[in-house]
Design a protein around this motif. Structure first.
Motif, mmCIF file in Angstrom:
data_model
loop_
_atom_site.group_PDB
_atom_site.id
_atom_site.type_symbol
_atom_site.label_atom_id
_atom_site.label_comp_id
_atom_site.label_asym_id
_atom_site.label_seq_id
_atom_site.Cartn_x
_atom_site.Cartn_y
_atom_site.Cartn_z
ATOM 1 N N ALA A 1 0.819 -1.226 0.000
ATOM 2 C CA ALA A 1 0.000 0.000 0.000
ATOM 3 C C ALA A 1 0.848 1.269 0.000
ATOM 4 C CB ALA A 1 -0.915 -0.004 1.212
ATOM 5 N N TRP A 2 2.170 1.114 0.025
ATOM 6 C CA TRP A 2 3.046 2.296 0.037
ATOM 7 C C TRP A 2 3.184 2.804 -1.399
ATOM 8 C CZ3 TRP A 2 8.659 2.307 2.491
ATOM 9 C CH2 TRP A 2 9.105 3.625 2.579
ATOM 10 N N ASP A 3 2.124 3.441 -1.878
ATOM 11 C CA ASP A 3 2.111 4.005 -3.217
ATOM 12 C C ASP A 3 2.051 5.524 -3.091
ATOM 13 O OD1 ASP A 3 -0.464 4.521 -2.406
ATOM 14 O OD2 ASP A 3 -1.424 3.231 -3.888
ATOM 15 N N SER A 4 1.694 6.209 -4.180
ATOM 16 C CA SER A 4 1.779 7.670 -4.141
ATOM 17 C C SER A 4 0.850 8.270 -3.090
ATOM 18 C CB SER A 4 1.484 8.253 -5.527
ATOM 19 O OG SER A 4 0.222 7.838 -5.979
ATOM 20 N N VAL A 5 -0.364 7.743 -2.990
ATOM 21 C CA VAL A 5 -1.290 8.273 -1.988
ATOM 22 C C VAL A 5 -0.867 7.804 -0.594
ATOM 23 C CG1 VAL A 5 -3.672 8.296 -1.197
ATOM 24 C CG2 VAL A 5 -3.187 8.394 -3.634
ATOM 25 N N GLY A 6 -0.441 6.533 -0.502
ATOM 26 C CA GLY A 6 0.041 6.003 0.770
ATOM 27 C C GLY A 6 1.219 6.801 1.300
ATOM 28 N N HIS A 7 2.070 7.262 0.397
ATOM 29 C CA HIS A 7 3.255 8.038 0.792
ATOM 30 C C HIS A 7 2.840 9.337 1.493
ATOM 31 C CE1 HIS A 7 7.535 8.647 0.584
ATOM 32 N NE2 HIS A 7 7.416 9.809 -0.026
ATOM 33 N N LEU A 8 1.804 9.977 0.949
ATOM 34 C CA LEU A 8 1.338 11.232 1.554
ATOM 35 C C LEU A 8 0.675 10.968 2.900
ATOM 36 C CD1 LEU A 8 -0.123 13.067 -1.560
ATOM 37 C CD2 LEU A 8 2.172 13.154 -0.586
ATOM 38 N N PHE B 1 5.711 7.183 -9.331
ATOM 39 C CA PHE B 1 4.946 8.419 -9.121
ATOM 40 C C PHE B 1 4.844 8.805 -7.648
ATOM 41 C CE2 PHE B 1 1.184 11.116 -8.727
ATOM 42 C CZ PHE B 1 1.653 12.170 -9.502
ATOM 43 N N MET B 2 5.158 7.861 -6.735
ATOM 44 C CA MET B 2 5.147 8.272 -5.330
ATOM 45 C C MET B 2 6.225 9.324 -5.069
ATOM 46 S SD MET B 2 6.477 4.854 -3.536
ATOM 47 C CE MET B 2 6.232 5.594 -1.955
ATOM 48 N N THR C 1 -6.448 12.307 -8.754
ATOM 49 C CA THR C 1 -5.467 12.143 -7.673
ATOM 50 C C THR C 1 -4.068 12.566 -8.120
ATOM 51 O OG1 THR C 1 -6.725 10.285 -6.825
ATOM 52 C CG2 THR C 1 -4.426 10.390 -6.160
ATOM 53 N N ILE D 1 -1.868 15.610 -6.518
ATOM 54 C CA ILE D 1 -0.541 15.387 -5.928
ATOM 55 C C ILE D 1 0.498 16.284 -6.613
ATOM 56 C CG2 ILE D 1 1.336 13.690 -5.747
ATOM 57 C CD1 ILE D 1 -0.811 11.570 -5.129
ATOM 58 N N ARG E 1 -9.074 7.133 -6.012
ATOM 59 C CA ARG E 1 -7.834 7.029 -6.800
ATOM 60 C C ARG E 1 -8.140 6.685 -8.252
ATOM 61 N NH1 ARG E 1 -3.690 4.149 -2.675
ATOM 62 N NH2 ARG E 1 -4.597 4.967 -0.785
ATOM 63 N N VAL F 1 -6.213 -1.563 2.667
ATOM 64 C CA VAL F 1 -5.428 -0.344 2.832
ATOM 65 C C VAL F 1 -5.560 0.605 1.637
ATOM 66 C CG1 VAL F 1 -3.751 -1.196 4.476
ATOM 67 C CG2 VAL F 1 -3.417 -1.645 2.057
ATOM 68 N N TYR F 2 -6.020 0.102 0.498
ATOM 69 C CA TYR F 2 -6.174 0.975 -0.666
ATOM 70 C C TYR F 2 -7.422 1.856 -0.560
ATOM 71 C CZ TYR F 2 -2.588 -1.828 -2.919
ATOM 72 O OH TYR F 2 -1.420 -2.449 -3.232
#
Lengths: 77, 493
Positions: free
Chosen positions: A34-41, B221-222, B244, B248, B399, B458-459
């Motif tokens: 789940a450590w993706d772009s949204v997860g990072h924020l 992209f993170m 999204t 960002i 997302r 978690v997503y």
């Protein structure tokens, strides 16, 4: 460094549901689904709350693994 | 018309590859040259057939954003197999359900994984870079326009994965219409950060290769600045994102200070981006044209596009239908509504897909005599522009991905201590829409909020969980989402 890491592990558990014991200094985003772009924020804002610090955009770009996260947090404490 | 190689979408696509058709992995620098791409796609398709798979067989493909996954996907389609692209992590986590849902005879992943239970079922488990699977090239598998080309996973109303059946003719029609609407030339290069398993991501791959251009893939992209620097380094001309992504970029990247002189266009789809954010993007990076689009997996990918020439004048609109589609706005009885009145958008044309796999009743309801019922509420203005006003309320978009309320409610209702629950969508700055949950707990149940929170994938982003005394219902006994907030008696977060 150890105390910061323990708190960071707890934040990972809170943000991603990952078992805190599985988070080490070497952990990278590819180890945590789940450590993706949204997860990072989400992770960053939880870390900001827990440590009472704030990250700028460049900090976010450098947080490529847990070691970097711990280093950046230490530099702000 | 009979089955001909010319109808094979992948076959058409590789015949149109050109001197700009590079596939590049931005993270590793791996580059597939235009001179190799044609051969790699053909020979991967041939290698699949050499395993005993036959045209028409379905193959689950665990795709990552990479040249290899794209080649494998196009190669399978070229050989007449039916690829089912899913994200690698999703495939690894739910291979049994996906196999059951699709009837796939094989599974392919770029990297090697152990799939529990697969060896006993007789399903072939394949892996590896297409360049490692050499076989003599073959011509594209002959097919009819209406033959199934790909199964695209989307969220179903019951919460189970649902597969949209997309034909070769659908892909050709939508790809060509998108190319016209975006004025794509033969020297384009897209920066792709959206998954291939998502119709918007796939459409960027299809259109750019079909037009003789290339694609750069970036999984980072993170760290958005890395992607922006890669756009500059690889001289990309197109960037595509869901709301999204733009949120960002505007809030958490150095987009104003990273030069991207090669960029010609931003593409935005996957749910509404606030008009103010469009204005901010235009101010941050003025020179590329900004395309706002609307689409659905059920319509292959794109349905409408707002011509950048009219962006300021029609800001907030989803634009006009693509040139091979017809759009109607209808009331609940299916009667056409005049301009200005809000009703459901119905779409007809060659990119309306064949329906849902193994769901004949739902397919008949949604694909009504050639007209796709989108479930989206909108009105047309006097110039024929579409203005989206909302949805009929069966799902939210987090997302850029559809998640049905039924799926959320089923998952929450299964948590011990939950008597009944309802889910609603609330605007969220990063994910577009987030969940607001309303729960009627069992008598005496403690900690139910914590248990629910930890039971959610978690997503999913959950903005609030609220305890209520009852869930408001419509006369038909369905959750009345519009009435939810009034019933709140206690807010815990």
């Amino acid at each position: 460094m150890e105390n910061v890491l323990v708190k960071v592990q707890e934040v990972f558990h809170e943000a991603f549901g990952t078992d805190a014991q599985l988070i080490s200094l070497e952990t990278t985003p590819s180890d945590v689904p789940a450590w993706d772009s949204v997860g990072h924020l989400d992770l960053a804002s939880k870390l900001e709350q827990v440590f009472g610090i704030s990250f700028d955009v460049d900090d976010l770009m450098e947080m490529e693994n847990v070691r970097e996260i711990v280093r950046i947090i230490n530099s702000k404490l | 018309m009979g089955a001909t190689p010319g109808n094979n979408f992948s076959g058409r696509l590789i015949n149109r590859l050109g001197e700009h058709s590079y596939l590049i992995d931005a993270a590793t620098g791996e580059t597939i040259l235009p001179s190799d791409l044609h051969r790699l796609i053909c020979s991967f398709g041939a290698s699949l057939l050499s395993t005993g798979l036959k045209p028409g067989d379905r193959i689950l493909m665990g795709c990552i954003l990479s040249p290899a996954s794209s080649i494998a996907y196009l190669g399978a389609m070229y050989a007449g197999l039916v690829p089912v692209p899913v994200e690698e992590a999703v495939l690894v986590a739910s291979s049994a359900d996906l196999l059951k849902g699709t009837g796939a005879r094989a599974v392919w992943t770029e990297r090697s994984f152990r799939f529990d239970g697969i060896p006993e079922t007789g399903v072939l488990a394949l892996h590896g870079h297409p360049a490692e699977r050499r076989a003599d090239p073959l011509p594209p598998a002959p097919c009819e326009e209406n033959d199934l080309a790909v199964l695209v996973a989307t969220s179903g109303s019951t919460g189970n994965p649902r597969f949209v059946m997309v034909s070769h003719g659908n892909l050709t029609a939508n790809t060509e219409a998108i190319i016209r609407s975006q004025d794509l030339s033969s020297d384009e290069r897209a920066m792709l950060i959206l998954p291939l398993s998502y119709c918007f991501g796939a459409s960027v791959l299809h259109t750019h290769l079909y037009q003789g251009g290339g694609v750069v893939f970036d999984r980072r992209f993170m760290f958005p600045d890395k992607v922006l620097h890669a756009i500059n380094k690889y001289e990309c001309t197109t960037f595509a994102g869901v709301p999204t992504v733009y949120n960002i970029l505007l809030r958490r990247s150095n987009i104003c200070s990273i030069a991207m002189p090669s960029l010609r266009r931003f593409l935005q789809a996957g749910g509404p981006l606030a008009p103010q954010r469009v204005v901010e993007m235009r101010a941050a990076v003025p020179q590329p044209r900004f395309y706002v689009m609307y689409g659905q997996t059920e319509a292959t990918a794109r349905i409408s596009c707002l011509d950048p020439e009219h962006l300021d004048e029609k800001l907030g609109s989803a634009g006009r239908p693509l040139d091979n589609l017809t759009v109607r706005i209808v009331d609940e009885d299916g009667k056409d509504l005049p301009a200005g009145q809000v009703g459901e958008i119905m779409v007809k044309g060659p990119s309306i897909t064949l329906g849902y796999l193994n769901e004949p009743e739902e397919s008949l309801r949604v694909f009504d005599q050639g007209w796709l019922r989108t479930g989206d509420l909108a009105h047309l203005d006097a110039d024929g522009y579409i203005w989206i006003d909302g949805r009929k309320g069966t799902f939210l978009k987090m997302r850029g991905v559809r998640v049905s309320f039924a799926e959320v409610e089923a998952k929450v209702a299964a948590v011990p201590g939950v008597y009944e629950c309802a889910a609603a969508a609330v605007p969220h700055p990063e994910v577009g829409e987030a969940l607001a949950l309303y729960i009627v707990p069992d008598q005496g149940a403690g900690d139910v909020i914590d248990r629910v929170r930890h039971s959610l994938p978690v997503y999913w982003t959950c903005e609030s969980i609220q305890i209520v005394t009852e869930i408001p219902k419509t006369a038909r006994g369905k959750v009345s989402r519009a009435s939810l907030p009034a019933k709140v008696i206690g807010t815990y977060e």
